[in-house]
Design an enzyme around this catalytic site. Sequence first.
Site, PDB file in Angstrom:
ATOM      1  N   TYR A 101      50.618  36.964  16.442  1.00 57.08           N
ATOM      2  CA  TYR A 101      49.806  37.021  17.648  1.00 57.08           C
ATOM      3  C   TYR A 101      48.331  37.019  17.264  1.00 57.08           C
ATOM      4  O   TYR A 101      47.873  37.953  16.605  1.00 57.08           O
ATOM      5  CB  TYR A 101      50.104  38.293  18.444  1.00 57.08           C
TER       6      TYR A 101
ATOM      7  N   LYS B 161      57.780  33.852  15.959  1.00 55.62           N
ATOM      8  CA  LYS B 161      57.724  34.233  17.366  1.00 55.62           C
ATOM      9  C   LYS B 161      56.269  34.223  17.814  1.00 55.62           C
ATOM     10  O   LYS B 161      55.423  34.897  17.225  1.00 55.62           O
ATOM     11  CB  LYS B 161      58.324  35.632  17.562  1.00 55.62           C
TER      12      LYS B 161
END
Length: 316
Positions: free
Chosen positions: A178, A209
């Site tokens: 992220y 992810k």
Amino acid sequence: MPKISRDDVRIPLDVMPEFKEAYIDNYLAATRETGRLMLFACDQKIEHLNNDFYGEGIAEDDLDPEHLFKIGSQATIGVLAGQRGLIAMYAEDYPEINYLVKMNSKTNLVKTSQKDPYSGQLTSLEAVLDMRDAGVNVVGIGYTIYLGSEFEADMLSEAGELIADAHANGLITVLWIYPRGGAVADEKDAQLIAGAAGVALCLGSDFVKVNPPKDSADKSSAELLSIASTAAGRTGLVCAGGSTVDAEVFLKQLYDQIHIGKASGNATGRNIHQRSLDEAVRLCNAISSITLADYDAQEALDVFEGKDSFSLQDIK
């Protein structure tokens, strides 16, 4: 979606020869022999403390941590991802679940406005391997990197070493990446998310992810996601599920992420576990019907609504 065979599994060259068969076993188990990953994310008890498990709009079932394992055992999933201690406490009662150990975590108490994020390693790979050798069905490890944080170098270094060592011992790897910190103006920028996907590839992770990018003036989130999926190369890209939304909306987004955005699966937590056990199991199966068997969004919604069923036997 056709199943893949052992010969279809591409083995990274950092997997030691004596663990190549174990790597294939773990990859096929995690992806249910499809090459796509349905990751049930259960790491929020550290990440978001109790806020994701108790309160308005959250089923009472979710306060009990065993709820996560009941879902994982009764529904069709690829892996259940959680911290080593959480898995160690419940795995004996749920030996059939494929586990992915989350190697680092942090709480959300210290905000980015106060300090750039750093998520330190919680346990050693040796402890995870010992747990595997003791009989826990550990198929892989996961690690979070906050790209753009002033501490990114430490997280990149830890992740790189863990991936190399995990592969050497036959485990698969998933990175959570992220972009976040004072240097990051927009976490959902499509080009930045594509960059994060490329970082995961360079670190050698099997899957990454990411958060889905925001829509632009002329392209949807799913269309922009395809840039990141291509940038990820041989690392499979999966999207975070985010906060709980209407099941029909979520399933349509997931279908588009896979079929327009070229994602290699999903990584969903709150959208599943904040529901009652029965509803969570049905949503898991609906998600897996899209991810693992190429059901369309309406067919998946029928699974969620109980008009149809889905299990491992439906993966052809």
